[in-house]
Design an enzyme around this catalytic site. Structure first.
Site, PDB file in Angstrom:
ATOM      1  CG  HIS A   1      -5.279 -15.475  -6.591  1.00  0.00           C
ATOM      2  ND1 HIS A   1      -4.638 -16.211  -7.668  1.00  0.00           N
ATOM      3  CD2 HIS A   1      -6.603 -15.448  -6.836  1.00  0.00           C
ATOM      4  CE1 HIS A   1      -5.548 -16.443  -8.698  1.00  0.00           C
ATOM      5  NE2 HIS A   1      -6.487 -15.913  -8.450  1.00  0.00           N
ATOM      6  CG  ASP A   2      -8.016 -18.846  -6.709  1.00  0.00           C
ATOM      7  OD1 ASP A   2      -8.252 -18.010  -5.988  1.00  0.00           O
ATOM      8  OD2 ASP A   2      -7.799 -19.363  -8.011  1.00  0.00           O
TER       9      ASP A   2
ATOM     10  CG  ASP B   1      -6.147 -12.966 -13.771  1.00  0.00           C
ATOM     11  OD1 ASP B   1      -6.790 -13.640 -14.215  1.00  0.00           O
ATOM     12  OD2 ASP B   1      -5.331 -13.167 -12.991  1.00  0.00           O
TER      13      ASP B   1
ATOM     14  CD  GLU C   1      -8.299 -20.598 -12.414  1.00  0.00           C
ATOM     15  OE1 GLU C   1      -8.447 -21.083 -11.079  1.00  0.00           O
ATOM     16  OE2 GLU C   1      -9.144 -19.948 -13.099  1.00  0.00           O
TER      17      GLU C   1
ATOM     18  CG  ASP D   1      -6.223   3.062   0.391  1.00  0.00           C
ATOM     19  OD1 ASP D   1      -5.174   2.129   0.425  1.00  0.00           O
ATOM     20  OD2 ASP D   1      -6.745   3.296  -0.788  1.00  0.00           O
TER      21      ASP D   1
ATOM     22  CG  ASP E   1      -1.750   1.201   1.352  1.00  0.00           C
ATOM     23  OD1 ASP E   1      -2.066   1.949   0.359  1.00  0.00           O
ATOM     24  OD2 ASP E   1      -2.066   1.583   2.404  1.00  0.00           O
TER      25      ASP E   1
ATOM     26  CG  ASP F   1      -1.290   1.447  -3.628  1.00  0.00           C
ATOM     27  OD1 ASP F   1      -0.238   1.500  -4.138  1.00  0.00           O
ATOM     28  OD2 ASP F   1      -1.760   1.900  -2.735  1.00  0.00           O
TER      29      ASP F   1
ATOM     30  CG  ASN G   1      -3.226   5.347  -1.119  1.00  0.00           C
ATOM     31  OD1 ASN G   1      -2.988   4.401  -0.532  1.00  0.00           O
ATOM     32  ND2 ASN G   1      -4.055   5.843  -1.865  1.00  0.00           N
TER      33      ASN G   1
ATOM     34  CG  ASP H   1     -10.270 -16.123 -13.792  1.00  0.00           C
ATOM     35  OD1 ASP H   1      -9.604 -16.659 -13.004  1.00  0.00           O
ATOM     36  OD2 ASP H   1     -11.537 -16.056 -13.672  1.00  0.00           O
TER      37      ASP H   1
END
Ligand code: GLC
Ligand code: CA
Length: 560
Positions: free
Chosen positions: A330-331, A99, A257, A26, A22, A30, A24, A200
């Site tokens: 990520h899965d 992706d 995938e 929040d 990150d 990003d 900034n 994907d």
């Protein structure tokens, strides 16, 4: 056989942007955050970056629900930030792949908002609508994210199909206009300069006409129905068209995938003449664990089954086709927690798993944090989980009378959020990921496991990955050698050789937390034995009969 392409000689680093860095405060990773960490990726030695989706999205499924394919998600930055990222990646001699999520869009995509507005809207047929049968959904197919694949829509009193969440309506690929729009969008990004796509859920584009009910295989109203939408009847036509209209015009890296794909299917999907993609993510080795309970069921993973799956793919794709090499994304849960030991032997087993994978033939994929040996997380409450699959599964299971404690146990083991907690950059607050409040909890072990610490430690998991990647570049036998499994019945030690010309590579990996012996008669044939890399210091002497320490891994170069 040595037919080379740049994507065969690459090592890919996967970024899940929301959790990477990150910039900034929040609490959300990003693009500027990614830009600030490109040196780190380069230091590791990866030369391709795969970005999980950064397109506009309401984030029901963290960017896999896209509301505008041609714009950047507000939380991640602007198109100018993205262009800077691409430029900075290219200036380093690296490449960027994006992706491609075209099985579905977000329900907030303009096409869907038009489509749902009336039955005669020009976009109605961009999605799959059905009136239902006697006031019930058209069939019993179960969504990947629990419940029915059909969502009733009051406005026009019909159901739309969604294989994933209700906020991810499936595009109707039968409609040539959908396909044209998708191809245009692909040209748009390629012309901006990207180097390829990760595709994907690419084998689910074509659904079986008539939407027949799936056979009852478990309790409850909804049944797994993959046989009606994976490799559906028109998939080959769509992919051939995509190749003709888009992919054949460029030199790209494309990786699909493809859950459930067999080596035969892989060979056809990746055939150099007639296939549509360069390589694909097969699932057999990571699914060498579900028993009858499926993903959330009992953990029955066994090394011999894993070895069998890996070996099958190494061999079947030996002369045609090309493998991806991955244990995480990520899965999936964190590999060291899942296949190794995230307690006493975390470092050793993280390195052992990496050795086992990176010495194989194919293109390695490293998922952010894997190179630090990051582990699974165990949030105490379901509210702390963010993943739509996890939350839906929990809700449906509780409604069906499931037990909270055993569900939480399954979630701790398998939730996708295991791999989605923020990257650990340092021992600073929140692992240096953000100065604000992170969108998902940080794994509390960041003071011990973090990039800053590992960059300065020659024995770290990070430095070990770096050496593995460098070895691949140095020794053609790692890139091209023929794979053969050794002692294929050993319950603990996974060993294999790679052979090319006069060189033999011997890879030995102890998958257990106990000392194990390794004995190989064929060793007598070699006079020169050089230890290339190992995860213990000092390394183990190669003998025809030797004892490996817990989770020990060693790689030798042999010459006769
Ligand atoms: C793929 C993605 C996963 C996503 C799903 C729906 O499996 O990897 O993260 O939830 O497709 O887009
Ligand atoms: Ca941010």
């Amino acid at each position: 056989m040595k037919k080379t392409n740049w994507w065969k000689e690459s090592v890919v680093y996967q970024i899940y942007p929301r959790s990477f860095k990150d910039s900034n405060g929040d609490g959300i990773g990003d693009l500027q955050g990614i830009i600030s960490k490109l040196d780190y990726i380069q230091e590791l030695g990866a030369d391709v970056v795969w970005l999980s989706p950064v397109y506009k999205s309401p984030n029901d499924d963290n960017g896999y629900d896209i509301s505008d394919y041609r714009d950047i998600m507000d939380e991640f930055g602007t198109m100018a930030d993205w262009e800077q990222l691409l430029q900075d990646v290219h200036e380093r001699g690296m490449k960027l792949i994006m992706d491609l999520v075209v099985n579905h869009t977000s329900d907030e995509h303009n096409w869907f908002m038009e489509s749902r507005s009336s039955k005669d809207n020009a976009y109605r047929d961009y999605y799959i609508w059905h009136p239902g049968t006697d006031g019930r959904p058209p069939n019993n197919w179960e969504s990947v994210f629990s419940g029915s694949v059909w969502q009733y829509d009051e406005k026009t009193e019909e159901y739309y199909l969604h294989l994933y969440s209700a906020k991810q309506p499936d595009l109707n690929w039968e409609n040539p206009k959908v396909r044209e729009d998708v191809y245009d969008m692909m040209h748009f990004w390629i012309q901006k300069g990207i180097d390829g796509f990760r595709m994907d859920t690419i084998t689910t584009l074509s659904k079986t006409p008539g939407f027949p009910d799936a056979p009852q295989v478990k309790e409850g109203p909804f049944q797994p129905a993959t046989q009606y939408y994976i490799n559906g009847p028109r998939l080959q036509d769509y992919l051939a068209e995509m190749k003709r209209e888009v992919l054949s015009k460029y030199d790209l890296m494309t990786v699909g995938e493809t859950p459930g794909a067999t080596p035969e299917e892989a060979l056809s999907l990746t055939d150099e003449e007639t296939g549509v993609m360069n390589m694909l993510f097969q699932w057999e080795h990571i699914e060498a664990d579900p028993g009858t309970g499926g993903k959330w069921g009992e953990d029955t993973w066994s090394m011999p089954e894993f070895r069998q799956a890996m070996t099958k793919w190494q061999i079947e794709l030996e002369s045609r086709g090309w493998n991806t090499l991955y244990l995480s994304n990520h899965d999936q849960p964190r590999q060291v927690s899942r296949f190794g030991n995230d307690g006493e032997y975390r470092g050793e087993s993280a390195k052992m798993l990496a050795t086992c994978l990176h010495m194989m033939k194919g293109t390695p994929f490293v998922y952010q944090g894997e190179e630090l040996g990051m582990t699974n997380v165990a949030f105490e409450t379901i509210e702390e989980y963010r993943c739509v699959e996890t939350r839906n599964m929990y809700r449906a299971a509780i409604e069906a009378g499931g037990d909270h404690d055993s569900l939480m146990k399954a979630i701790h083991r398998k939730s996708r959020d295991n791999g989605r907690t923020p990257m650990h950059w340092s021992a600073d607050a929140n692992g240096g990921f953000t100065t604000g409040t992170p969108w998902i909890g940080v794994n509390p072990n960041y003071p011990k496991i973090n990039a800053e610490r590992q960059l300065g430690d020659p024995d770290s998991v990070f430095q070990y990955y770096k050496r593995l990647i460098a070895l691949r570049r140095e020794f053609p036998v790692i890139q091209w050698g023929t794979y053969q499994v050794i002692l294929e019945d050993d319950p603990y030690v996974y060993s294999y050789s790679r052979v090319m010309d006069e060189q033999t590579l011997l890879v030995i990996c102890n998958f257990s937390d106990q000392p194990r012996s390794f004995g190989w008669d064929a060793l007598h044939a070699y006079t020169r034995k050089q230890l290339l890399i190992g995860n213990y210091n000092p390394g183990v002497e190669l003998e025809s009969d030797m004892t490996l320490r817990p989770y020990e891994a060693a790689v030798y170069l042999l010459q006769s």
